[in-house]
Design a protein around this motif. Structure first.
Motif: not given
Length: 485
Positions: A297-305, A360-378
């Motif tokens: 189920f950990n893989l399901v949670w990763e997919k959902v996120c 190599t290393l593979i992150p689960d997920l990376v999201s780049i979006h704008k927050m208060n007119n600034l780019h946020q790299f999460i």
């Protein structure tokens, strides 16, 4: 049939399981052995530490032979979904849920599992006579019910000939078999033979299909599973399988029909009916063991996120919401920026050569979006853990040191890209499920020697699983601003 809720990763004694199965000690041991064979139940030492654990690690698992009445071991379900075994239905719910009978929550989780990957439910629908072949009765039943509601009953058509009907005119038959009137050297026909194609309501396979679907519906209802799988009952036939002949005769008829049909849906349906008839067992049979769900189920949670929080690892750089600087190929994927290990060796003349590793290393997920007119790299890491991080209580259920260091390394891997594009807001975060209805800021984890490199603490957010699943099932994105990173 008996129907019971059991919790993933909870420690059960043999006596607990005997009460759940409502059977003798001898039968309980036989059921435990069968579930261990299928990998949905594990044994651990019965210690005070284990009783308090909410997660299971490989080092804890004991390879033992089960004995009647032993109290030396505890048993742990490593499965989320539904198991039927020896006439008992086990509804296995995820470890983060504390409610002892979470029917509504599990109903939603079943839908998530179905969407996550229908192919995970392995259904042997072919006439495979190998003794090692698996047959998933519950999976077959659910497939037949869903297929019936989507496509209706199996149909075969009959071509009938009418006189002056509304179908296609059969000119050859009309010319050869009716009277012709001539007027001004033109033929006229008072009667026309026409052909119409109708469904044969008495077709053998239509009746067989309706019978089996009705039987499946009754069984699932008796097992209290129709509502859990969000399926309405089907009562379209009162015929039993015996009404269609001996098992070998039914299989012979299905095989012949398969040889005549080229429609993909009809072929798949016929193969499923073949598998059902060939095994001719019921969920209540003492030897029946069938599952619908996953022990990962950990893989399901990763997919959902990944879907709900807009994972962009597979997004071309040119499609990101930033102005790409020189030196970056817009067709490269964001994941490709994570450096691969370089292995260096020596040739016979002493000079070096280099081989680049494929992985190599593979992150689960990376999201780049704008927050208060600034780019946020999460950089997110979906963690299927029940963390206990409370004042006055022992720390437990937390990700390991390897998970923590990898999160720091992911930030290092993207540091050049972040700096080149002037992104000043970088976040690192663990995502864990909760049964609560709002996002919980649980704190953060850090390693001081890595903080000295200018890397971010790894924040911890508990996400409301029900909300995450709702977004996932509706194919919607969640507002990352709700995480307050």
């Amino acid at each position: 049939m008996k129907s019971r809720f059991v919790r993933e990763q909870k420690r059960y004694t043999q006596e607990n399981l005997r009460n759940i199965f409502d059977c003798t000690s001898e039968k309980t041991v036989a059921i435990i052995k069968k579930m261990k064979e299928y990998g949905v139940l594990k044994a651990v030492k019965a210690t005070d530490v284990q009783k308090d654990m909410s997660d299971l690690i490989d080092e804890d698992i004991e390879i033992i032979d089960v004995e009647i009445g032993e109290n030396e071991f505890l048993y742990v379900f490593t499965f989320v979904g539904v198991i039927t075994v020896s006439g008992c239905v086990l509804k296995c719910y995820p470890k983060y849920i504390s409610n002892v009978a979470p029917k509504t929550e599990l109903k939603q989780i079943i839908k998530v599992l179905e969407r996550y990957n229908a192919k995970e439910q392995i259904i042997r629908m072919y006439n495979d006579n190998s003794e090692s072949s698996a047959f998933n009765l519950l999976g077959v039943m659910i497939f037949l019910m869903h297929d019936y509601y989507e496509n209706g009953a199996y149909t075969n058509t009959q071509d009938i000939i009418e006189t002056n009907g509304s179908g296609e005119i059969l000119w050859d038959k009309t010319i050869n078999e009716t009277f012709t009137y001539l007027s001004n050297n033109r033929p006229y026909y008072t009667e026309l033979f026409t052909q119409k194609r109708i469904n044969d309501d008495f077709d053998y396979f239509k009746r067989l299909h309706e019978s089996i679907v009705s039987i499946c519906s009754k069984e699932l209802q008796d097992a209290d599973l129709l509502d859990l799988f969000d399926i309405l009952p089907v009562e379209v036939s009162d015929e039993e399988l015996d009404d269609f002949g001996e098992t070998d005769y039914i299989l012979y008829r299905i095989q012949n029909e398969l040889n005549l049909q080229f429609n993909t849906r009809k072929q798949l349906l016929l193969k499923t009916l073949y598998a059902y008839v060939a095994h001719s067992s019921t969920l209540a049979d003492i030897d029946c063991f069938t599952m619908f769900g996953t022990n990962s189920f950990n893989l399901v949670w990763e997919k959902v996120c990944a879907e709900v929080l807009d994972n962009q690892l597979q997004t071309p750089l040119g499609s990101l919401q930033i102005s790409l600087t020189n030196g970056y190929n817009p067709n490269d994927l964001l994941i490709s920026l994570v450096e691969k290990p370089k292995w260096n060796g020596y040739k016979q003349d002493g000079s070096e050569f280099q081989k680049i590793a494929k992985e190599t290393l593979i992150p689960d997920l990376v999201s780049i979006h704008k927050m208060n007119n600034l780019h946020q790299f999460i950089i997110f890491d979906a963690k299927y853990y029940n963390i206990q991080l409370e004042q006055g209580k022992e720390l437990r259920g937390q990700p390991g040191i390897g998970d923590i260091t990898k999160q720091y390394l992911y930030q290092l891997a993207y540091r050049k890209f972040v700096n080149d594009h002037g992104i000043q807001d970088v976040k690192n975060c663990f995502l864990m499920p909760t049964e609560q209805h709002s996002v919980i800021d649980k704190g953060y984890v850090n390693i001081e020697m890595l903080d000295a490199l200018g890397l971010q603490n790894i924040q911890i957010r508990l996400l409301p699983a029900e909300l995450m699943y709702s977004h996932y099932l509706a194919n919607e994105k969640m507002d990352i601003g709700l995480l307050h990173l």
